[in-house]
Structure formats: structure tokens, C-alpha cells
Design a protein around this motif. Structure first.
Motif, PDB file in Angstrom:
ATOM      1  N   ARG A  56      42.069  47.064  76.178  1.00  0.00           N
ATOM      2  CA  ARG A  56      41.232  48.201  75.758  1.00  0.00           C
ATOM      3  C   ARG A  56      41.416  49.371  76.716  1.00  0.00           C
ATOM      4  O   ARG A  56      41.575  50.518  76.287  1.00  0.00           O
ATOM      5  CB  ARG A  56      39.765  47.795  75.679  1.00  0.00           C
ATOM      6  N   GLU A  57      41.428  49.098  78.017  1.00  0.00           N
ATOM      7  CA  GLU A  57      41.596  50.161  79.003  1.00  0.00           C
ATOM      8  C   GLU A  57      42.964  50.820  78.882  1.00  0.00           C
ATOM      9  O   GLU A  57      43.094  52.038  79.041  1.00  0.00           O
ATOM     10  CB  GLU A  57      41.392  49.603  80.417  1.00  0.00           C
ATOM     11  N   GLN A  58      43.968  50.027  78.575  1.00  0.00           N
ATOM     12  CA  GLN A  58      45.315  50.581  78.383  1.00  0.00           C
ATOM     13  C   GLN A  58      45.337  51.533  77.186  1.00  0.00           C
ATOM     14  O   GLN A  58      45.914  52.615  77.248  1.00  0.00           O
ATOM     15  CB  GLN A  58      46.328  49.456  78.182  1.00  0.00           C
ATOM     16  N   ILE A  59      44.698  51.109  76.101  1.00  0.00           N
ATOM     17  CA  ILE A  59      44.650  51.950  74.896  1.00  0.00           C
ATOM     18  C   ILE A  59      43.867  53.227  75.186  1.00  0.00           C
ATOM     19  O   ILE A  59      44.274  54.326  74.789  1.00  0.00           O
ATOM     20  CB  ILE A  59      44.043  51.175  73.705  1.00  0.00           C
ATOM     21  N   ALA A 109      43.868  59.217  76.045  1.00  0.00           N
ATOM     22  CA  ALA A 109      43.590  60.418  76.837  1.00  0.00           C
ATOM     23  C   ALA A 109      44.669  61.472  76.582  1.00  0.00           C
ATOM     24  O   ALA A 109      44.381  62.666  76.548  1.00  0.00           O
ATOM     25  CB  ALA A 109      43.505  60.069  78.317  1.00  0.00           C
ATOM     26  N   ASP A 110      45.908  61.004  76.362  1.00  0.00           N
ATOM     27  CA  ASP A 110      47.020  61.922  76.082  1.00  0.00           C
ATOM     28  C   ASP A 110      47.172  62.231  74.597  1.00  0.00           C
ATOM     29  O   ASP A 110      47.650  63.302  74.228  1.00  0.00           O
ATOM     30  CB  ASP A 110      48.338  61.327  76.593  1.00  0.00           C
ATOM     31  N   GLU A 111      46.805  61.274  73.757  1.00  0.00           N
ATOM     32  CA  GLU A 111      46.968  61.410  72.300  1.00  0.00           C
ATOM     33  C   GLU A 111      45.645  61.079  71.597  1.00  0.00           C
ATOM     34  O   GLU A 111      45.523  60.052  70.934  1.00  0.00           O
ATOM     35  CB  GLU A 111      48.059  60.454  71.801  1.00  0.00           C
ATOM     36  N   PRO A 112      44.613  61.932  71.730  1.00  0.00           N
ATOM     37  CA  PRO A 112      43.273  61.574  71.249  1.00  0.00           C
ATOM     38  C   PRO A 112      43.144  61.356  69.733  1.00  0.00           C
ATOM     39  O   PRO A 112      42.188  60.725  69.285  1.00  0.00           O
ATOM     40  CB  PRO A 112      42.397  62.736  71.706  1.00  0.00           C
ATOM     41  N   ASN A 113      44.095  61.831  68.949  1.00  0.00           N
ATOM     42  CA  ASN A 113      43.992  61.672  67.495  1.00  0.00           C
ATOM     43  C   ASN A 113      45.037  60.729  66.921  1.00  0.00           C
ATOM     44  O   ASN A 113      45.261  60.726  65.713  1.00  0.00           O
ATOM     45  CB  ASN A 113      44.090  63.042  66.813  1.00  0.00           C
ATOM     46  N   ASP A 114      45.654  59.930  67.771  1.00  0.00           N
ATOM     47  CA  ASP A 114      46.672  58.999  67.318  1.00  0.00           C
ATOM     48  C   ASP A 114      46.023  57.863  66.523  1.00  0.00           C
ATOM     49  O   ASP A 114      45.231  57.087  67.062  1.00  0.00           O
ATOM     50  CB  ASP A 114      47.432  58.443  68.521  1.00  0.00           C
ATOM     51  N   SER A 115      46.341  57.781  65.241  1.00  0.00           N
ATOM     52  CA  SER A 115      45.716  56.789  64.351  1.00  0.00           C
ATOM     53  C   SER A 115      45.919  55.360  64.828  1.00  0.00           C
ATOM     54  O   SER A 115      44.993  54.555  64.800  1.00  0.00           O
ATOM     55  CB  SER A 115      46.280  56.918  62.934  1.00  0.00           C
ATOM     56  N   PHE A 116      47.123  55.040  65.248  1.00  0.00           N
ATOM     57  CA  PHE A 116      47.408  53.664  65.657  1.00  0.00           C
ATOM     58  C   PHE A 116      46.638  53.294  66.916  1.00  0.00           C
ATOM     59  O   PHE A 116      46.133  52.185  67.049  1.00  0.00           O
ATOM     60  CB  PHE A 116      48.913  53.453  65.846  1.00  0.00           C
ATOM     61  N   LEU A 117      46.541  54.231  67.858  1.00  0.00           N
ATOM     62  CA  LEU A 117      45.775  53.961  69.080  1.00  0.00           C
ATOM     63  C   LEU A 117      44.288  53.833  68.779  1.00  0.00           C
ATOM     64  O   LEU A 117      43.618  52.936  69.301  1.00  0.00           O
ATOM     65  CB  LEU A 117      46.020  55.059  70.118  1.00  0.00           C
TER      66      LEU A 117
END
Length: 106
Positions: free
Chosen positions: A4-7, A12-20
Motif C-alpha cells: 500500500r505504501e509503495q502504491i 504522489a507522482d501520478e495522482p490520477n492513474d487508474s491502475f494505481l
């Protein structure tokens, strides 16, 4: 660092990334943090286009938590969106779960 922390770090860099976002929602779900998972699923369906798997996973999680009425709402909305996007497989999966919930009552 937990998964979870990794995701969260990647988000933080890609706040709207659907997969993340989906991955984070699933991690919260696995941890039993349903409110946090639901917030991420909500975020996913606000995107353009809405992320269809979020409807199914939210519906499934709510059903498992004994929240059948909320689950039905997510699934009905998800079926409509899946059909709009031409995703008959997802619509079928959600329809099957919805039928199960109808038989279970609340």
C-alpha cells in the motif's frame, strides 16, 4: 515498505492513474479499510471514462460487508456504465452478482 505504501508513493507522482488508484483501493479492501477503499472506488468512477472494474469490486466488497442495498446501487450503475462502454463481460459479471444479491435479500 508495504505494498500500500509503495502504491501511495507512486500516486504522489501520478495522482490520477487508474491502475494505481485501483491497486490502492484493493489494498485497502484487503486490509479491511472499507471506507478508504470505497473512497478510491468513488474516485475511479468520477474519471472520464469511469473505470468499470471499480463498480464491480465496490459492489462485491459491500455485499461481503452485509451492505446489500449499497452493493445493488453500485452494481446497477456499473452495469449501465459497462454497457455504455461496450464491456459486456463486466456487465455480465455484475449482473450475476446482482442476481445473487436479489436472492439473498438483506
Amino acid at each position: 515498505m508495504s505494498r500500500r505504501e509503495q502504491i501511495e508513493a507512486l500516486l504522489a507522482d501520478e495522482p490520477n492513474d487508474s491502475f494505481l488508484l485501483y491497486g490502492l483501493a484493493m489494498e485497502y479492501r484487503k486490509e479491511g479499510a472499507h471506507a478508504e477503499a470505497l473512497a478510491r472506488f468513488e474516485q475511479l468512477i468520477q474519471q472520464t471514462p469511469p473505470y468499470v472494474p471499480a463498480y464491480f469490486m465496490a459492489g462485491q466488497m459491500l455485499a461481503e460487508a452485509g451492505r446489500a442495498n449499497e452493493s445493488r446501487t453500485w452494481l446497477r450503475d456499473g452495469i449501465e456504465e459497462a454497457q455504455r462502454q461496450g464491456n459486456s463481460h463486466a456487465a455480465g459479471e455484475m449482473s450475476e452478482l446482482l442476481m445473487t444479491l436479489g436472492q439473498m435479500g438483506e
